[in-house]
Design a protein around this motif. Structure first.
Motif, PDB file in Angstrom:
ATOM      1  N   ALA A   1      -8.410 -32.791  17.124  1.00 53.49           N
ATOM      2  CA  ALA A   1      -9.649 -32.540  16.388  1.00 53.49           C
ATOM      3  C   ALA A   1      -9.688 -33.360  15.099  1.00 53.49           C
ATOM      4  O   ALA A   1     -10.700 -33.999  14.775  1.00 53.49           O
ATOM      5  CB  ALA A   1      -9.783 -31.053  16.079  1.00 53.49           C
ATOM      6  N   LYS A   2      -8.588 -33.371  14.360  1.00 49.67           N
ATOM      7  CA  LYS A   2      -8.537 -34.137  13.115  1.00 49.67           C
ATOM      8  C   LYS A   2      -8.636 -35.637  13.391  1.00 49.67           C
ATOM      9  O   LYS A   2      -9.315 -36.368  12.655  1.00 49.67           O
ATOM     10  CB  LYS A   2      -7.242 -33.819  12.368  1.00 49.67           C
ATOM     11  CG  LYS A   2      -7.189 -32.392  11.834  1.00 49.67           C
ATOM     12  CD  LYS A   2      -5.866 -32.116  11.144  1.00 49.67           C
ATOM     13  CE  LYS A   2      -5.800 -30.709  10.606  1.00 49.67           C
ATOM     14  NZ  LYS A   2      -4.506 -30.418   9.943  1.00 49.67           N
ATOM     15  N   GLU A   3      -7.971 -36.096  14.433  1.00 46.20           N
ATOM     16  CA  GLU A   3      -8.032 -37.510  14.791  1.00 46.20           C
ATOM     17  C   GLU A   3      -9.461 -37.938  15.100  1.00 46.20           C
ATOM     18  O   GLU A   3      -9.856 -39.077  14.792  1.00 46.20           O
ATOM     19  CB  GLU A   3      -7.137 -37.756  16.012  1.00 46.20           C
ATOM     20  CG  GLU A   3      -7.123 -39.184  16.532  1.00 46.20           C
ATOM     21  CD  GLU A   3      -6.299 -39.322  17.800  1.00 46.20           C
ATOM     22  OE1 GLU A   3      -6.709 -40.073  18.699  1.00 46.20           O
ATOM     23  OE2 GLU A   3      -5.239 -38.668  17.884  1.00 46.20           O
ATOM     24  N   ARG A   4     -10.248 -37.030  15.652  1.00 42.53           N
ATOM     25  CA  ARG A   4     -11.624 -37.351  16.029  1.00 42.53           C
ATOM     26  C   ARG A   4     -12.631 -37.003  14.933  1.00 42.53           C
ATOM     27  O   ARG A   4     -13.837 -37.037  15.161  1.00 42.53           O
ATOM     28  CB  ARG A   4     -11.973 -36.644  17.338  1.00 42.53           C
ATOM     29  CG  ARG A   4     -11.187 -37.228  18.512  1.00 42.53           C
ATOM     30  CD  ARG A   4     -11.483 -36.561  19.828  1.00 42.53           C
ATOM     31  NE  ARG A   4     -10.931 -37.365  20.922  1.00 42.53           N
ATOM     32  CZ  ARG A   4     -10.960 -37.008  22.207  1.00 42.53           C
ATOM     33  NH1 ARG A   4     -11.499 -35.846  22.556  1.00 42.53           N
ATOM     34  NH2 ARG A   4     -10.446 -37.799  23.124  1.00 42.53           N
ATOM     35  N   GLY A   5     -12.144 -36.659  13.762  1.00 37.51           N
ATOM     36  CA  GLY A   5     -13.026 -36.447  12.623  1.00 37.51           C
ATOM     37  C   GLY A   5     -13.734 -35.114  12.599  1.00 37.51           C
ATOM     38  O   GLY A   5     -14.736 -34.946  11.887  1.00 37.51           O
ATOM     39  N   ILE A   6     -13.219 -34.140  13.339  1.00 36.94           N
ATOM     40  CA  ILE A   6     -13.830 -32.814  13.359  1.00 36.94           C
ATOM     41  C   ILE A   6     -13.358 -32.030  12.136  1.00 36.94           C
ATOM     42  O   ILE A   6     -12.169 -32.019  11.809  1.00 36.94           O
ATOM     43  CB  ILE A   6     -13.456 -32.065  14.653  1.00 36.94           C
ATOM     44  CG1 ILE A   6     -13.926 -32.852  15.892  1.00 36.94           C
ATOM     45  CG2 ILE A   6     -14.033 -30.656  14.648  1.00 36.94           C
ATOM     46  CD1 ILE A   6     -15.414 -33.077  15.965  1.00 36.94           C
ATOM     47  N   ASP A   7     -14.296 -31.369  11.471  1.00 35.07           N
ATOM     48  CA  ASP A   7     -13.972 -30.588  10.278  1.00 35.07           C
ATOM     49  C   ASP A   7     -13.820 -29.096  10.565  1.00 35.07           C
ATOM     50  O   ASP A   7     -13.181 -28.379   9.793  1.00 35.07           O
ATOM     51  CB  ASP A   7     -15.074 -30.765   9.229  1.00 35.07           C
ATOM     52  CG  ASP A   7     -15.272 -32.222   8.848  1.00 35.07           C
ATOM     53  OD1 ASP A   7     -14.324 -32.821   8.312  1.00 35.07           O
ATOM     54  OD2 ASP A   7     -16.361 -32.770   9.119  1.00 35.07           O
ATOM     55  N   ALA A   8     -14.444 -28.626  11.644  1.00 37.77           N
ATOM     56  CA  ALA A   8     -14.380 -27.198  11.974  1.00 37.77           C
ATOM     57  C   ALA A   8     -14.473 -27.008  13.482  1.00 37.77           C
ATOM     58  O   ALA A   8     -15.193 -27.739  14.172  1.00 37.77           O
ATOM     59  CB  ALA A   8     -15.506 -26.432  11.275  1.00 37.77           C
ATOM     60  N   LEU A   9     -13.749 -26.016  13.975  1.00 34.89           N
ATOM     61  CA  LEU A   9     -13.799 -25.617  15.377  1.00 34.89           C
ATOM     62  C   LEU A   9     -14.262 -24.171  15.452  1.00 34.89           C
ATOM     63  O   LEU A   9     -13.807 -23.323  14.681  1.00 34.89           O
ATOM     64  CB  LEU A   9     -12.412 -25.705  16.028  1.00 34.89           C
ATOM     65  CG  LEU A   9     -11.711 -27.057  16.117  1.00 34.89           C
ATOM     66  CD1 LEU A   9     -10.305 -26.865  16.675  1.00 34.89           C
ATOM     67  CD2 LEU A   9     -12.503 -28.009  16.995  1.00 34.89           C
ATOM     68  N   VAL A  10     -15.155 -23.873  16.394  1.00 30.61           N
ATOM     69  CA  VAL A  10     -15.519 -22.492  16.693  1.00 30.61           C
ATOM     70  C   VAL A  10     -14.672 -22.067  17.886  1.00 30.61           C
ATOM     71  O   VAL A  10     -14.836 -22.583  18.993  1.00 30.61           O
ATOM     72  CB  VAL A  10     -17.018 -22.350  16.998  1.00 30.61           C
ATOM     73  CG1 VAL A  10     -17.336 -20.919  17.429  1.00 30.61           C
ATOM     74  CG2 VAL A  10     -17.849 -22.734  15.771  1.00 30.61           C
ATOM     75  N   TYR A  11     -13.763 -21.138  17.644  1.00 35.46           N
ATOM     76  CA  TYR A  11     -12.779 -20.729  18.648  1.00 35.46           C
ATOM     77  C   TYR A  11     -13.185 -19.397  19.262  1.00 35.46           C
ATOM     78  O   TYR A  11     -13.241 -18.378  18.570  1.00 35.46           O
ATOM     79  CB  TYR A  11     -11.408 -20.627  17.978  1.00 35.46           C
ATOM     80  CG  TYR A  11     -10.296 -20.135  18.859  1.00 35.46           C
ATOM     81  CD1 TYR A  11      -9.988 -20.753  20.068  1.00 35.46           C
ATOM     82  CD2 TYR A  11      -9.502 -19.045  18.459  1.00 35.46           C
ATOM     83  CE1 TYR A  11      -8.943 -20.308  20.857  1.00 35.46           C
ATOM     84  CE2 TYR A  11      -8.451 -18.598  19.233  1.00 35.46           C
ATOM     85  CZ  TYR A  11      -8.179 -19.233  20.441  1.00 35.46           C
ATOM     86  OH  TYR A  11      -7.136 -18.780  21.217  1.00 35.46           O
ATOM     87  N   ALA A  12     -13.486 -19.406  20.567  1.00 31.72           N
ATOM     88  CA  ALA A  12     -13.978 -18.208  21.245  1.00 31.72           C
ATOM     89  C   ALA A  12     -13.382 -18.121  22.643  1.00 31.72           C
ATOM     90  O   ALA A  12     -14.068 -18.358  23.646  1.00 31.72           O
ATOM     91  CB  ALA A  12     -15.508 -18.229  21.320  1.00 31.72           C
ATOM     92  N   PRO A  13     -12.104 -17.771  22.761  1.00 23.65           N
ATOM     93  CA  PRO A  13     -11.477 -17.672  24.078  1.00 23.65           C
ATOM     94  C   PRO A  13     -12.004 -16.483  24.871  1.00 23.65           C
ATOM     95  O   PRO A  13     -12.419 -15.469  24.294  1.00 23.65           O
ATOM     96  CB  PRO A  13      -9.993 -17.496  23.745  1.00 23.65           C
ATOM     97  CG  PRO A  13      -9.995 -16.835  22.410  1.00 23.65           C
ATOM     98  CD  PRO A  13     -11.173 -17.407  21.682  1.00 23.65           C
TER      99      PRO A  13
END
Length: 272
Positions: free
Chosen positions: A32-44
């Motif tokens: 995620a960081k490598e691809r420039g993402i600042d936030a993830l919404v985690y909903a398993p």
């Protein structure tokens, strides 16, 4: 003594949110960081909110915010409607009525997103989104797992119902994280800021990676979908007799028994 030059803090000009992922570990965070993402919404799937929160906090840091969320399954297994709920303070189980799930989201002032609209028998349809538009905060307009014609349909649904869009990798596999995202202007620092951005319909752009690699990753995820929706998988994850997100679980203290679509455990309803 050498002089010290004060420099203003660096302010982000935008915030990239991969708005729906199912996987979270060190490799996912690194990608995620490598691809420039600042936030993830985690909903398993089939995971209670306290567990999601604990894991989200573990993998959040100054460079990546993980937002705990629930993809609530409303209705029964054969005719369920998924809603993606951000900003919950209290747990909400699966397999309750749609109206009960929406009422609980309203009570907690949570943000409600409609993932993969009109897909299979697991999604809100265009008429349902139109009917409940005032209670829905965004409609997914790009999902890496969906095929091109299906994503085109989701965009038409958002336009026809006058809903803001959002995009996500919908990653069930670690390598898909960061393939698509929702980009907001300015810095959104922390969980509450991201939830507010969705709830307040702030301007955003839905973006995805391109090229053959992105297309292949989407096809791999789509193929994985068949496994995700089989009773064989449900046997292993959800038919224990003490299912963690069924309303009958002791953790919910009976609060949702009257709006449950099942009177026992899911194993009582397993098809022959």
């Amino acid at each position: 003594m050498l002089g010290h030059e004060e420099r203003p803090p660096v302010t982000r000009s935008r915030t990239r949110v991969d708005a729906h992922v199912k996987v979270l570990d060190d490799d996912v965070v690194a990608l995620a960081k490598e691809r420039g993402i600042d936030a993830l919404v985690y909903a398993p799937h089939f995971t209670r909110l306290p567990t999601i929160r604990k894991r989200a906090a573990r993998f959040s840091d100054d460079d990546l915010t993980v937002i705990p969320a629930r993809e609530v399954f409303t209705g029964d297994w054969g005719n369920r409607r998924h809603i993606l709920v951000l900003g919950l303070d209290e747990p909400v189980p699966d397999y309750i009525t749609f109206e009960a799930a929406m009422a609980e989201a309203d009570r907690q002032d949570a943000a409600v997103l409609a993932p993969h609209p009109s897909f299979a028998t697991i999604s809100l349809t265009r008429p349902e989104i139109a009917a409940h538009g005032a209670r829905i905060d965004a409609v997914e307009t790009y999902n890496t797992k969906l095929l091109p014609h299906q994503n085109a349909r989701t965009r038409r649904i958002a336009e026809a119902t006058d809903q803001p869009g959002f995009g996500s990798s919908y990653a069930h596999l670690p390598g898909t994280v960061g393939e698509a995202w929702t980009e907001f202007d300015g810095a959104l620092d922390g969980v509450d800021a991201v939830v507010d951005a969705f709830r307040e319909a702030r301007p955003r752009t839905v973006i995805h990676r391109g090229g053959a690699g992105h297309q292949l990753r989407g096809l791999v995820e789509f193929a994985h979908l068949a496994y995700e929706n089989t009773w064989e998988k449900l046997d292993r994850q959800f038919l224990s007799g003490d299912e963690p997100t069924l309303p009958s679980n002791v953790a919910y203290e009976g609060r949702f028994n009257d709006v449950s679509v099942y009177s026992g455990t899911l194993s009582d309803y397993r098809p022959n």
